[in-house]
Write an enzyme that holds these catalytic residues in place. Structure first.
Site, PDB file in Angstrom:
ATOM      1  N   TYR A  54      11.747 -33.523  50.651  1.00 17.21           N
ATOM      2  CA  TYR A  54      10.792 -32.474  51.105  1.00 17.21           C
ATOM      3  C   TYR A  54       9.841 -33.053  51.827  1.00 17.21           C
ATOM      4  CZ  TYR A  54      13.009 -29.567  47.623  1.00 17.21           C
ATOM      5  OH  TYR A  54      14.183 -28.625  47.070  1.00 17.21           O
ATOM      6  N   HIS A 112      19.882 -34.867  44.008  1.00 19.58           N
ATOM      7  CA  HIS A 112      19.622 -33.728  44.726  1.00 19.58           C
ATOM      8  C   HIS A 112      21.084 -32.950  45.421  1.00 19.58           C
ATOM      9  CE1 HIS A 112      16.345 -31.708  47.562  1.00 19.58           C
ATOM     10  NE2 HIS A 112      17.492 -30.997  47.585  1.00 19.58           N
TER      11      HIS A 112
END
Length: 284
Positions: A54, A112
């Site tokens: 992110y 992730h």
């Protein structure tokens, strides 16, 4: 009408209690995220979900600092990205996240995506897939039995069979993208109508006096999941905590109203060249 109060936490096998409603940090610009995290914590959020990819872990940590709330009262999640899947890079990546977050520990650290890649820093779309089995990466991460699995989950992707499997093995599910195709990133490639405008969702919003978005958030909690709605808007951040316990009839009404409508929005399979989600976009 008496509205049942849903649980606020789930107890994991470790004994740790994870708050069921978290603030998602995907697609949040750093400056806006710092303000959003600080505000979220001040109004009652205790679960913040971040990730290395992110690009805003430092801003997330700054928001925690600005909130003034004791670290031990918060749950912070972050995630290992694909370019740190080499076993020798795993712990270094964790330490780097800790440093960026400005924290001594992370409550939950996830892989992730189950694929190793290298990304060209000058071109995010220039991705090279590496021959590193995710099982080898996992071995470098694992010290205790897995406790949480984050899945894309919403009425267009209930994954009922997969959910049953998680329950059987005692693995808690966190639902991300609970609002489905509300995210504008998905709008241009989605033939399905906005899930928030679904007749059953709208009816339940009227029934409980909450927004359609809160119905979708409540759906996940009512089905035993934790959930990660994302926002940097103060009013929406506050509203996201308005969770109600939907009845079995309520839940069935949403399932019936979305029967045969299926879509997965967060999927890198074409880039990776492997269908990790094969067979999981299950039937009704």
């Amino acid at each position: 009408m008496t509205i049942a109060t849903p649980p606020t936490h789930v107890t994991l096998p470790s004994g740790d209690r994870m708050p069921l409603v978290g603030l998602g940090c995907w697609q949040s610009e750093p400056e806006a995220l710092t303000t959003a995290v600080a505000h979220a914590i001040k109004v009652g959020h205790r679960h913040i979900d971040g990730a290395t990819i992110y690009g805003n872990e430092e801003a997330l940590g700054e928001g925690i600092k600005q909130s003034g709330v004791n670290r031990k009262d918060l749950w912070v999640t972050t995630k290992l990205w694909n370019d740190d899947h080499r076993p020798e890079d795993v712990i270094k990546a964790c330490k780097r996240s800790l440093e960026l977050l400005g924290l001594d520990y992370i409550d939950l650290w996830l892989m992730h995506y189950p694929a190793a890649t290298d990304t060209n820093p000058n071109d995010y779309n220039d991705i090279k897939v590496l021959d590193i089995p995710y099982t080898e990466t996992w071995k470098a991460m694992e010290e205790i039995k897995p406790a949480v699995h984050q899945l894309e989950r919403h009425p267009y992707l209930p994954q009922n069979a997969f959910m049953k499997y998680h329950k059987e093995i005692g693995l808690h599910v966190t639902a991300y993208s609970p609002l489905g195709n509300t995210n504008p990133s998905f709008a241009d490639r989605d033939p399905l109508p906005p899930i928030q405008k679904n007749s059953a969702v709208v009816a339940l919003a009227a029934k409980y006096g909450i927004s359609p978005a809160n119905v979708l958030i409540s759906l996940q909690v009512s089905e035993g999941c934790s959930v990660l709605p994302k926002s940097v808007t103060p009013k929406r951040i506050e509203e996201n905590l308005k969770v109600v316990q939907l009845t079995e009839v309520d839940i069935r009404s949403i399932a019936d109203a979305t029967k045969g409508q299926r879509a997965r929005y967060c999927d890198f399979s074409e880039i990776i060249g492997y269908k990790y989600y094969e067979g999981l976009d299950d039937s009704d």
